[in-house]
Motif scaffolding. Sequence first.
Motif, PDB file in Angstrom:
ATOM      1  N   ALA A   5       0.839  -1.190   0.000  1.00 39.01           N
ATOM      2  CA  ALA A   5       0.000   0.000   0.000  1.00 39.01           C
ATOM      3  C   ALA A   5       0.877   1.245   0.000  1.00 39.01           C
ATOM      4  N   MET A   6       0.461   2.245  -0.774  1.00 39.50           N
ATOM      5  CA  MET A   6       1.138   3.532  -0.772  1.00 39.50           C
ATOM      6  C   MET A   6       0.722   4.306   0.468  1.00 39.50           C
ATOM      7  N   GLU A   7       1.656   4.576   1.348  1.00 40.62           N
ATOM      8  CA  GLU A   7       1.328   5.276   2.594  1.00 40.62           C
ATOM      9  C   GLU A   7       0.875   6.694   2.311  1.00 40.62           C
ATOM     10  N   GLY A   8      -0.259   7.058   2.872  1.00 41.44           N
ATOM     11  CA  GLY A   8      -0.739   8.432   2.765  1.00 41.44           C
ATOM     12  C   GLY A   8      -1.593   8.732   1.555  1.00 41.44           C
ATOM     13  N   THR A   9      -1.801   7.766   0.665  1.00 41.37           N
ATOM     14  CA  THR A   9      -2.630   8.010  -0.510  1.00 41.37           C
ATOM     15  C   THR A   9      -3.296   6.723  -0.961  1.00 41.37           C
ATOM     16  N   ARG A  10      -4.510   6.858  -1.495  1.00 40.64           N
ATOM     17  CA  ARG A  10      -5.210   5.734  -2.108  1.00 40.64           C
ATOM     18  C   ARG A  10      -5.515   6.039  -3.563  1.00 40.64           C
ATOM     19  N   LEU A  11      -4.793   7.003  -4.147  1.00 38.98           N
ATOM     20  CA  LEU A  11      -5.020   7.357  -5.538  1.00 38.98           C
ATOM     21  C   LEU A  11      -4.506   6.246  -6.451  1.00 38.98           C
ATOM     22  N   ALA A  12      -5.147   6.121  -7.606  1.00 37.65           N
ATOM     23  CA  ALA A  12      -4.850   5.024  -8.527  1.00 37.65           C
ATOM     24  C   ALA A  12      -3.396   5.051  -8.993  1.00 37.65           C
ATOM     25  N   LEU A  13      -2.803   3.856  -9.070  1.00 40.35           N
ATOM     26  CA  LEU A  13      -1.488   3.688  -9.691  1.00 40.35           C
ATOM     27  C   LEU A  13      -1.697   3.371 -11.161  1.00 40.35           C
ATOM     28  N   ARG A  14      -0.993   4.087 -12.038  1.00 45.03           N
ATOM     29  CA  ARG A  14      -1.192   3.942 -13.481  1.00 45.03           C
ATOM     30  C   ARG A  14      -0.027   3.300 -14.217  1.00 45.03           C
ATOM     31  N   ALA A  15       1.179   3.409 -13.654  1.00 47.28           N
ATOM     32  CA  ALA A  15       2.365   2.966 -14.396  1.00 47.28           C
ATOM     33  C   ALA A  15       3.411   2.423 -13.443  1.00 47.28           C
ATOM     34  N   PRO A  30      -1.537  13.085 -13.919  1.00 45.40           N
ATOM     35  CA  PRO A  30      -1.300  11.663 -13.650  1.00 45.40           C
ATOM     36  C   PRO A  30      -0.200  11.068 -14.516  1.00 45.40           C
ATOM     37  N   VAL A  31       0.690  10.316 -13.895  1.00 41.45           N
ATOM     38  CA  VAL A  31       1.767   9.632 -14.618  1.00 41.45           C
ATOM     39  C   VAL A  31       1.184   8.397 -15.311  1.00 41.45           C
ATOM     40  N   THR A  32       1.438   8.278 -16.610  1.00 42.96           N
ATOM     41  CA  THR A  32       0.834   7.198 -17.397  1.00 42.96           C
ATOM     42  C   THR A  32       1.844   6.180 -17.918  1.00 42.96           C
ATOM     43  N   TYR A  33       3.144   6.513 -17.895  1.00 43.33           N
ATOM     44  CA  TYR A  33       4.143   5.539 -18.362  1.00 43.33           C
ATOM     45  C   TYR A  33       5.491   5.820 -17.716  1.00 43.33           C
ATOM     46  N   ILE A  34       6.225   4.747 -17.402  1.00 45.92           N
ATOM     47  CA  ILE A  34       7.551   4.842 -16.782  1.00 45.92           C
ATOM     48  C   ILE A  34       8.462   3.807 -17.429  1.00 45.92           C
ATOM     49  N   THR A  35       9.684   4.203 -17.742  1.00 49.29           N
ATOM     50  CA  THR A  35      10.679   3.231 -18.191  1.00 49.29           C
ATOM     51  C   THR A  35      12.064   3.707 -17.738  1.00 49.29           C
ATOM     52  N   LEU A  48      15.665   7.635 -15.630  1.00 48.12           N
ATOM     53  CA  LEU A  48      14.260   7.268 -15.584  1.00 48.12           C
ATOM     54  C   LEU A  48      13.497   8.222 -16.493  1.00 48.12           C
ATOM     55  N   PHE A  49      12.616   7.659 -17.334  1.00 54.75           N
ATOM     56  CA  PHE A  49      11.804   8.459 -18.237  1.00 54.75           C
ATOM     57  C   PHE A  49      10.344   8.277 -17.855  1.00 54.75           C
ATOM     58  N   THR A  50       9.643   9.378 -17.660  1.00 56.79           N
ATOM     59  CA  THR A  50       8.249   9.324 -17.221  1.00 56.79           C
ATOM     60  C   THR A  50       7.392  10.195 -18.133  1.00 56.79           C
ATOM     61  N   GLY A  51       6.156   9.756 -18.375  1.00 63.23           N
ATOM     62  CA  GLY A  51       5.219  10.538 -19.177  1.00 63.23           C
ATOM     63  C   GLY A  51       3.889  10.659 -18.466  1.00 63.23           C
ATOM     64  N   ASP A  52       3.142  11.713 -18.780  1.00 66.38           N
ATOM     65  CA  ASP A  52       1.870  11.912 -18.091  1.00 66.38           C
ATOM     66  C   ASP A  52       0.703  12.074 -19.062  1.00 66.38           C
ATOM     67  N   ASP A  66       1.400   7.187 -23.695  1.00 68.58           N
ATOM     68  CA  ASP A  66       1.009   5.819 -23.355  1.00 68.58           C
ATOM     69  C   ASP A  66       2.165   4.840 -23.452  1.00 68.58           C
ATOM     70  N   SER A  67       3.284   5.257 -24.039  1.00 66.13           N
ATOM     71  CA  SER A  67       4.427   4.355 -24.170  1.00 66.13           C
ATOM     72  C   SER A  67       5.695   5.161 -24.406  1.00 66.13           C
ATOM     73  N   LEU A  68       6.795   4.676 -23.846  1.00 65.68           N
ATOM     74  CA  LEU A  68       8.116   5.265 -24.060  1.00 65.68           C
ATOM     75  C   LEU A  68       9.106   4.130 -24.262  1.00 65.68           C
ATOM     76  N   VAL A  69       9.948   4.239 -25.283  1.00 65.28           N
ATOM     77  CA  VAL A  69      10.951   3.217 -25.564  1.00 65.28           C
ATOM     78  C   VAL A  69      12.278   3.903 -25.859  1.00 65.28           C
ATOM     79  N   VAL A  70      13.357   3.415 -25.252  1.00 66.66           N
ATOM     80  CA  VAL A  70      14.694   3.947 -25.506  1.00 66.66           C
ATOM     81  C   VAL A  70      15.496   2.907 -26.287  1.00 66.66           C
ATOM     82  N   SER A  71      16.074   3.354 -27.406  1.00 71.48           N
ATOM     83  CA  SER A  71      16.894   2.456 -28.232  1.00 71.48           C
ATOM     84  C   SER A  71      18.030   3.265 -28.855  1.00 71.48           C
ATOM     85  N   SER A  72      19.263   2.786 -28.658  1.00 71.74           N
ATOM     86  CA  SER A  72      20.457   3.426 -29.218  1.00 71.74           C
ATOM     87  C   SER A  72      20.524   4.912 -28.868  1.00 71.74           C
TER      88      SER A  72
END
Length: 203
Positions: free
Chosen positions: A101-111, A148-153, A159-163, A189-195
């Motif tokens: 459980a995320m302490e202090g919040t019950r907000l939805a986890l997306r990524a 809201p954060v929607t993607y993590i890689t 670290l790359f994050t998108g919202d 909705d998606s992040l990809v790192v290549s070369s």
Amino acid sequence: MGNKSFTPVKVLRARDVRNPVRSFQAEFGHVFYSFENDIRVWPTHTGSALDNNSRRCRCQSRVNSICLHRGVIYSALENGTFRSFEWEYDKNKSRSLHTYAMEGTRLALRAMCADNDILYLGGEEGTVRAWDPETAAPFRAFEGHRFPVTYITAHARQLFTGDSEGNVMCWDLRSARRIWERRVRPRVDSLVVSSGVLFSPHP
């Protein structure tokens, strides 16, 4: 370079899935995909999903994202918790491990994503947190998204994050320092790192 076309070698269809698949991962010839409150498993060589209830990972809330790391399936849930399962490949069934459980919040986890035994989770709150699965505790926060954060890689100590509003941020993994920010719109909705190149597909 000209355009290239790709031909699918196999189409996997689950008989009772009507709503969109929200997340999927592949490992050791198995595809793991999320649908509503389930994580289901598809051995790719069989051409059919394991539909038996004992062969699903059942969660208490909608599964928004999954990741695989060292034989463990992690799931980020709509109710603000995340769960871990072990998939027993020799028996084709899952074994529930922990609920966090995320302490202090019950907000939805997306990524979520995993890198070097650390989990990175984000969602409605806009903050991405680094978790140690062994201690079941967060130890670092990446703060900067206002939506809201929607993607993590993760890639190469970054670290790359998108919202949901199309903002992409790059962070130093160790210090949680934000290196740069870009607006790509629409929603990420998606992040990809290549070369050394970061790709964010547009609809």
